[in-house]
Design an enzyme around this catalytic site. Structure first.
Site, PDB file in Angstrom:
ATOM      1  N   HIS A   1      32.844  51.807  40.960  1.00  0.00           N
ATOM      2  CA  HIS A   1      32.683  50.517  41.421  1.00  0.00           C
ATOM      3  C   HIS A   1      30.947  50.365  41.746  1.00  0.00           C
ATOM      4  O   HIS A   1      30.314  49.654  41.191  1.00  0.00           O
ATOM      5  CB  HIS A   1      33.343  49.902  42.718  1.00  0.00           C
ATOM      6  CG  HIS A   1      33.060  48.686  42.864  1.00  0.00           C
ATOM      7  ND1 HIS A   1      33.980  47.614  42.877  1.00  0.00           N
ATOM      8  CD2 HIS A   1      31.965  48.125  43.819  1.00  0.00           C
ATOM      9  CE1 HIS A   1      33.297  46.381  43.365  1.00  0.00           C
ATOM     10  NE2 HIS A   1      32.062  46.889  44.001  1.00  0.00           N
ATOM     11  N   GLU A   2      30.654  51.164  42.585  1.00  0.00           N
ATOM     12  CA  GLU A   2      29.274  51.351  42.860  1.00  0.00           C
ATOM     13  C   GLU A   2      28.465  51.826  41.673  1.00  0.00           C
ATOM     14  O   GLU A   2      27.122  51.039  41.565  1.00  0.00           O
ATOM     15  CB  GLU A   2      29.028  52.095  44.060  1.00  0.00           C
ATOM     16  CG  GLU A   2      29.736  51.815  45.477  1.00  0.00           C
ATOM     17  CD  GLU A   2      29.431  50.463  45.767  1.00  0.00           C
ATOM     18  OE1 GLU A   2      28.275  49.939  45.713  1.00  0.00           O
ATOM     19  OE2 GLU A   2      30.097  49.792  46.429  1.00  0.00           O
TER      20      GLU A   2
END
Ligand code: ADP
Ligand code: ZN
Length: 632
Positions: free
Chosen positions: A439-440
């Site tokens: 996600h990051e």
């Protein structure tokens, strides 16, 4: 001058009134005490006539006689059989009054009856002192103590006290303008007030009227209180402060009396600055309110009339702070009241840098500390946040066993203030860690691979106390006051790229993107409804911001049909950005894997490491390339 003369005696009269009231109460209580005491004695003894007494002596019934101050106490012998009613009831102690009788003592001596008188009770003065003065003084002091301590809490019992406990007063604040970084416009407006406080007569001689009050308007933590203190410090006058919410109490009338008190004290301590924080708590507009609020209205009215009434020539200036100027009653803002408005904005880049400097005056700094960079990373932070950051950094340096604060301490503190403390005890499962990492990296890829975005500074997947499981920190290269449509679009793509990476890698979605979604939606909505960035609505304002200095919430000002169209438009924009984000991530699947693995292993990667790895997979054509070179 007039006010001055009236004021002093009135205060004394007030004090004397309290004293007399307390005294009367104490006397009454002492009387009650004495009556009860007498009654107790009367109950223990039975009264007989003097002739019976003499008769009993003759008959040898009496064992002992005691002369009290107001009575003679008679104790009979155990075997005596007096013929009175009371005696039949079993009492052996009797009393009778005094009569002029010189033969009594010889008679007692002759009959060999024991007699005595207690030393204390036979002196009328001593007895008076003991039964009246001592309890009186005692009760009086207990009352005084009680009313004093209650005063602070309830604004006086029985209307006795004065409610000054909450007023915070400082003779010398010691704060000067040098302690307030930035805020130059605000300071400029306040300089005149300081000059006036220095020498009120200079103004009154010429007939110039000084403003009685100024309103400091701005978001919380921007230094309004600090400025007010600095004004007092610069002018070397007394600083008195009180929060608007202190006035508002349950009891009707208390607020108004507090206002009266406050002004009275201000005059006693003139020249002075009176600072009322959160004035909106009392100054809320009186109209358009269902039911209304008697207490607040009374308080406000009192404030208005005090402001009109007080004598400006003595050098009193009222400063008030609020972050909701729009709710204030118009009457408060009329000339002669808070007619000056001083805006205390969130600090800009230079302001933030200066605030950091002011607060690190007493902090030992390492040579690598670069406040400019910290200021860049903290756009939107207010003075209170920055002060907090410097302290957090110093604390971290101590924890690390260092003698001075390094740049990494400051950067870490920025993160702590923005994202919360690292939560070491929250252990993510391997799968979750993987999801968060992808996600990051998704965010970071979208930031790195688009134009018009801010370079990535750091990515981390260490959970934070404020809810974030990981985050990507971007660092602007310069302070921006305008955002282009392209930049806003790119930012929405970055926000949506986290979730997009999850979708591409795992095929499913998680709850982890809620904050991204909220921010992306707000931004998309603002683009269309407020900034005129859509074809459909052109430059029509569909919404406007209500609480500029607080949460910045917006209210709509168009028909429900238009709102429905707006919603559609926002949805289209978001879908568009989502598609774009997926396209970017999809084209870099290999880099995504590589970077995510690296992040899972290390938990934190810097911007340089990130760009280095990404550079192996793709030639980054955008200008961030040069920028990251610039930076190191
Ligand atoms: P407000 O009254 O606007 O809510 P305060 O005056 O209470 O804010 O500010 C809180 C703290 O933040 C201050 O005590 C000070 O340490 C810091 N601060 C805020 N603004 C500034 C500034 N411009 N310069 C220096 N310190 C500031
Ligand atoms: Zn995210």
């Amino acid at each position: 001058m007039n006010e001055n003369n009236n004021n002093e005696p009135e205060k004394k009269r007030g004090d004397a009134g309290i004293f007399i009231r307390l005294l009367i109460i104490s006397i009454a209580l002492t009387a009650v005490f004495n009556i009860i005491n007498t009654y107790r004695i009367l109950r223990q003894t039975t009264e007989v006539s003097y002739s019976t007494f003499i008769d009993w002596i003759d008959k040898d019934y009496v064992k002992k006689v005691e002369f009290q101050s107001d009575r003679i106490e008679i104790t009979l012998k155990d075997n005596a059989k007096p013929e009175t009613m009371a005696a039949k009831l079993g009492t052996t102690v009797f009393r009778t009054g005094y009569l002029e009788n010189d033969e009594l003592i010889p008679l007692l001596l002759e009959k060999n009856i024991e007699f005595s008188t207690p030393i204390l009770y036979n002196s009328p003065i001593l007895s008076f002192v003991l039964s009246w003065i001592v309890p009186l003084v005692f009760i009086f002091f207990i009352f005084r103590m009680l009313t004093r301590s209650l005063d602070g809490r309830m604004g006086g019992v029985m209307g006795v006290g004065k409610s000054n406990a909450k007023i915070y007063m400082q003779q010398e604040t010691g704060v000067t303008f040098a302690d307030v970084a930035g805020q130059d416009e605000a300071k400029e407006s306040l300089v005149e007030i300081i000059d006036y406080l220095h020498d009120p007569e200079k103004y009154s001689r010429i007939g110039a009227k000084q403003p009685k009050g100024a309103l400091l308007v701005g978001p919380p933590g921007t230094g309004k209180t600090l400025l007010a203190k600095a004004v007092a410090g610069e002018a070397k006058v007394t600083f008195m402060s009180l929060s608007g919410s202190d006035f508002v109490e349950m009891f009707v009338g208390v607020g108004a009396s507090r206002v009266r008190d406050l002004f009275k004290q201000a005059q006693e301590n003139a020249p002075s600055i009176v600072f009322i924080d959160e004035i909106d708590a009392i100054g809320k507009s009186r109209d358009n309110q269902i039911g209304g609020n008697d207490e607040r209205e009374q308080t406000l009215n009192q404030l208005l009339s005090e402001m009109d009434g007080f004598d400006t020539s003595k050098g009193i200036v009222i400063l008030a702070a609020t972050n909701r100027p729009e709710v204030l009653d118009k009457a408060l803002l009329r000339p002669g009241r808070f007619d000056r408005r001083i805006i205390v904005e969130k600090p800009d880049l230079i302001g933030r840098e200066n605030i950091l400097k002011v607060h690190s005056k007493d902090v030992k700094l390492g040579s690598d500390v670069d406040f400019k960079k910290i200021a860049l990373a903290t756009s939107g932070a207010v003075g209170a946040d920055l002060a907090n950051m410097v302290n957090e950094a110093a604390l971290r340096a101590v924890r690390m066993g260092r003698e001075e604060v390094l740049q990494e301490d400051l950067l870490d503190a920025v993160e702590v203030v923005i994202a919360g403390k690292e939560k070491k005890d929250r252990i993510l499962s391997a799968t979750e860690k993987q999801i968060v990492a992808y996600h990051e990296i998704g965010h970071a890829l979208a930031a790195a691979l688009q134009k018009n975005t801010q370079p990535v500074q750091k990515i981390t997947i260490v959970p934070r106390t404020m809810g974030a499981l990981g985050y990507t920190m971007q660092m602007p290269e310069e302070e921006k006051y305008l955002m282009t449509k392209a930049e806003m679009y790119a930012e929405i793509v970055v926000l949506l790229a986290g979730r997009s990476a999850e979708e591409i890698k795992f095929g499913g979605v998680t709850t982890g993107a809620s904050n991204d979604i909220e921010r992306a939606t707000n931004m998309a909505r603002a683009m269309i409804s407020m900034y005129g960035m859509s074809e459909t609505f052109d430059m029509m304002a569909l919404e406007s911001i209500q609480n500029r200095y607080l949460d910045g919430r917006s209210v709509s000002n168009c028909s429900p049909e238009t709102l429905a169209k707006l919603d559609n438009e926002v949805l289209e924009l978001i879908k568009d950005c989502h598609k774009q984000a997926k396209a970017i991530i999809g084209s870099q699947a290999e880099a995504l894997d590589e970077l995510a693995q690296f992040l899972i292993e290390k938990e934190t990667i810097t911007g340089e490491e990130f760009m280095e790895i990404l550079g192996r997979f793709t030639k980054i054509s955008k200008d961030t390339d040069e920028n990251s070179d610039d930076k190191e």
